[in-house]
Each structure stands twice: as structure tokens, then as C-alpha cells.
Enzyme design. Structure first.
Site, PDB file in Angstrom:
ATOM      1  N   ASN A  51     -42.774 -24.597   2.168  1.00  0.00           N
ATOM      2  CA  ASN A  51     -41.811 -24.602   3.271  1.00  0.00           C
ATOM      3  C   ASN A  51     -42.194 -25.170   4.739  1.00  0.00           C
ATOM      4  O   ASN A  51     -43.381 -24.880   5.073  1.00  0.00           O
ATOM      5  CB  ASN A  51     -41.104 -23.227   3.692  1.00  0.00           C
ATOM      6  CG  ASN A  51     -41.664 -22.370   4.739  1.00  0.00           C
ATOM      7  OD1 ASN A  51     -41.468 -22.642   5.779  1.00  0.00           O
ATOM      8  ND2 ASN A  51     -42.218 -21.430   4.202  1.00  0.00           N
ATOM      9  N   CYS A  98     -46.976 -18.435  12.126  1.00  0.00           N
ATOM     10  CA  CYS A  98     -46.060 -19.524  11.592  1.00  0.00           C
ATOM     11  C   CYS A  98     -46.857 -20.692  11.436  1.00  0.00           C
ATOM     12  O   CYS A  98     -47.416 -21.298  12.710  1.00  0.00           O
ATOM     13  CB  CYS A  98     -44.934 -19.766  12.488  1.00  0.00           C
ATOM     14  SG  CYS A  98     -43.731 -21.185  11.569  1.00  0.00           S
ATOM     15  N   ASN A 106     -49.350 -14.608   5.922  1.00  0.00           N
ATOM     16  CA  ASN A 106     -48.279 -15.368   6.177  1.00  0.00           C
ATOM     17  C   ASN A 106     -48.544 -16.618   5.059  1.00  0.00           C
ATOM     18  O   ASN A 106     -49.701 -16.610   4.544  1.00  0.00           O
ATOM     19  CB  ASN A 106     -48.199 -15.992   7.417  1.00  0.00           C
ATOM     20  CG  ASN A 106     -46.840 -16.535   7.788  1.00  0.00           C
ATOM     21  OD1 ASN A 106     -46.205 -17.144   7.054  1.00  0.00           O
ATOM     22  ND2 ASN A 106     -46.277 -16.498   9.140  1.00  0.00           N
ATOM     23  N   GLY A 125     -40.902 -11.985  -0.596  1.00  0.00           N
ATOM     24  CA  GLY A 125     -40.421 -13.089   0.167  1.00  0.00           C
ATOM     25  C   GLY A 125     -39.752 -14.077  -0.825  1.00  0.00           C
ATOM     26  O   GLY A 125     -38.558 -14.157  -0.910  1.00  0.00           O
ATOM     27  N   THR A 126     -40.404 -14.940  -1.401  1.00  0.00           N
ATOM     28  CA  THR A 126     -40.299 -15.924  -2.174  1.00  0.00           C
ATOM     29  C   THR A 126     -39.278 -15.731  -3.347  1.00  0.00           C
ATOM     30  O   THR A 126     -38.358 -16.177  -3.806  1.00  0.00           O
ATOM     31  CB  THR A 126     -41.440 -17.065  -2.505  1.00  0.00           C
ATOM     32  OG1 THR A 126     -42.161 -17.291  -1.442  1.00  0.00           O
ATOM     33  CG2 THR A 126     -41.010 -18.200  -3.265  1.00  0.00           C
TER      34      THR A 126
HETATM   35  C1  SIN Z   1     -40.756 -21.501   9.283  1.00  0.00           C
HETATM   36  O1  SIN Z   1     -39.862 -21.329  10.020  1.00  0.00           O
HETATM   37  O2  SIN Z   1     -41.308 -22.440   9.459  1.00  0.00           O
HETATM   38  C2  SIN Z   1     -41.687 -20.504   8.470  1.00  0.00           C
HETATM   39  C3  SIN Z   1     -42.004 -19.285   9.345  1.00  0.00           C
HETATM   40  C4  SIN Z   1     -43.280 -18.768   9.153  1.00  0.00           C
HETATM   41  O3  SIN Z   1     -44.171 -19.207   8.057  1.00  0.00           O
HETATM   42  O4  SIN Z   1     -43.831 -17.954   9.835  1.00  0.00           O
END
Ligand code: SIN
Length: 311
Positions: free
Chosen positions: A67, A128, A190, A263-264
């Protein structure tokens, strides 16, 4: 059988929604009652509004997704005025995830939140990968992370959880710095910075170019890092990375996690978390484990084999 403690937080079970995968507002309650969760943790809010990254923002890959969402949100002031009132009271434990885009923004963001009723803790997203410089200047450096935690703690009495990046050169040192600065827990990992390519077009598949890999593909890496960090810090570790079922949860707990984030799996099946919570008592009973807490950090490695040539 399932309740866990994260510093001052007492969760009814160890399953927490991972930021970004279960909404930013009341949409969290569309599929099931968020009171089923150990804690409801929502998508990152920043000081100022952000439009997010250009589409496509998600691509599927073997064993997961990549993502590059780019933290789209309306900014903390509008979030608190417009969205937060719908969210407050939805869950037994509500954790807001926040991110500063520059070092000086973190305390300003925290000051906007202060001691607002209805928030049980903040998760600081220092990691992030999809914002300018990939968030990594924060997450790589123990001293920078400590400064962020101290700066936030001066402005809010809320318990702080720090979400860590797998790319930090010395992740246990970053976790230690967060703990010494006053964090009550660290969450990891993360996403892992990744790339998907359209070779015919000679272009990345994501609109922003790079992205972050999540899902079952990253679970073995996450387990290793959770284990290494849990051995290095006295505060609880929250495990994140490819959890799809109750066995995955228990693997992370044996490796050293006191709780986990899913999460996913929720993107594929929005009912994944209640299913996992329902599965946990059966898995524990089958193994003769009285309480999920009894498993935390119980991983033992076999003794090293004797050096060659020695008996
Ligand atoms: C994102 O909004 O790009 C993902 C957030 C993250 O991985 O912390």
C-alpha cells in the site's frame, strides 16, 4: 482466559485493530460491535489535512498487499470536531494513531488532543513508509524517537505506544529509547518498504512508486523482530504482521508479544478479528494453557549444537 495488560491499559483480549485497516471513524462499527476487540485503533491523523497519495494506492502481491495510501485525513482539529464524536464510546478501549510530518509537529498535535475524554491511548506512527522521506528519519534513530515521545508526553497525559519500522538499523535500541522516554508499549512491525512493477510499461504499479508490504508474507520477519525487541525492553510489545488466525496470534505471544494488531486480514475479511477472538479459547484449551498471558515470551531455542570437532 484472554485479558491482557499493556501498562495502565487493561484489554479484554489481545486483539487490536491495526491502524489503517479498520477505518478512521464510525465505519468501524459497520461489520461488528467494536466492543468485541481488545482495543479499537484507528487510521492515522496528522496535524494538518493530507490528501493522500495518487492512485493506485494498493496492489496485491503473493502473500499480501503493498500500500501507499499516504495518510489521507482531515487534520486533527476537524477530526476531533467532526469525526471523533461518532467514535467516542464505540469501543471499551479506543486508541488514536497520530503522526507528525516534522519533528516540531508532534507536540503541537499532542496539545490538540490533551486529555480529551474517550481516548485511552495514542499510538505514535513514527514509521509510515509512504510520506515524504518515508517516515524513516523518525523511526531509524533512537534519539529522534525519544525526543518525539518526550515532546508528546509533555502535552498529553495519555499513555503512548510507539509504532516501529522494520527498517531501523537497530530496532531494539529504538524500542529501548521509546521505553526510556516514557512509552508504555511499542508496536511492530509497520509495513516493509516494497516495490511492485509493471515491466511492460517500465513503471511502478503504485501511484506513489514505492509502498509498504503487509500480510502473511511479512509474518516471519515480524516474528523475529518482535522476539528481538521483547528481549530488549521491559515494556510490553504489540506484535503486528500477517496475523490471520488464532494460531498466528499465539505464535506472536510466544515470541514475546503481549497483544497483537490485525491489519491486512480485515481488508480481506472484515469479520476476521471476531473470528480470531472466538478461536482463541479453543486453541488455548487444546494446548492446556489456562491464560493467554502464560504464553508471553515463552519461546525457547534448542541448545546450540556443539562446535565441529568437539564431543
Ligand atoms: C499509509 O497511509 O500510507 C500507510 C500508513 C502506514 O503504513 O503507517
Amino acid at each position: 482466559m484472554l485479558d491482557v495488560r499493556l501498562g495502565p491499559l487493561h484489554l479484554k483480549n489481545p486483539v487490536i485493530s491495526a491502524s489503517g485497516c479498520f477505518g478512521q471513524g464510525a465505519e468501524a462499527a459497520t461489520f461488528f460491535d467494536p466492543r468485541r476487540l481488545g482495543a479499537l485503533l484507528l487510521k492515522t491523523i496528522t496535524l494538518n489535512p493530507r490528501a493522500g497519495n495518487p492512485p493506485p494506492r494498493i496492489v496485491e502481491t503473493a502473500g499480501g498487499i503493498i500500500n501507499s495510501i499516504g495518510l489521507p485525513n482531515k487534520g486533527i482539529d476537524r477530526y476531533l470536531a467532526e469525526t471523533f464524536p461518532e467514535v467516542v464510546g464505540l469501543a471499551d478501549c479506543l486508541i488514536l494513531n497520530v503522526a507528525g510530518e516534522r519533528l516540531e509537529e508532534w507536540p503541537r498535535l499532542a496539545a490538540c488532543i490533551g486529555d480529551r475524554a474517550g481516548i485511552d491511548a495514542l499510538e505514535l506512527n513514527v514509521s509510515c513508509p509512504n510520506v515524504e522521506q518515508g517516515g524513516l528519519p523518525f523511526a531509524r534513530d533512537p534519539e529522534v524517537v525519544a525526543r518525539i515521545v518526550r515532546g508528546v508526553a509533555r502535552e498529553t497525559p495519555l499513555p503512548l505506544i510507539v509504532k516501529l519500522a522494520p527498517e531501523a538499523p537497530d530496532l531494539p535500541a529504538v524500542a529501548q529509547a521509546a521505553a526510556e522516554a516514557g512509552a508504555i508499549a511499542v508496536s511492530l512491525i509497520n509495513t516493509i518498504r516494497a516495490l511492485a512493477v509493471d515491466w511492460r510499461a517500465r513503471r511502478p504499479l503504485l501511484g506513489y512508486g514505492f509502498g509498504g508490504l503487509s500480510g502473511p508474507a511479512i509474518k516471519p520477519v515480524a516474528l523475529r523482530l518482535v522476539h528481538e525487541v521483547a528481549r530488549a525492553v521491559a515494556i510490553p510489545v504489540i506484535g503486528i504482521g500477517g496475523i490471520q488466525d488464532a494460531d498466528d496470534v499465539l505464535e506472536f505471544m510466544v515470541a514475546g508479544a503481549s497483544a497483537v494488531q490485525v491489519g491486512t486480514a480485515s481488508l480481506r475479511d472484515p469479520l476476521a478479528m471476531p473470528r480470531i477472538i472466538d478461536e482463541l479459547p479453543e486453541r488455548l484449551a487444546e494446548a492446556g494453557v489456562a491464560h493467554v498471558r502464560d504464553l508471553v515470551g515463552t519461546l525457547r531455542f534448542p541448545p546450540a549444537p556443539p562446535a565441529p570437532g568437539r564431543p
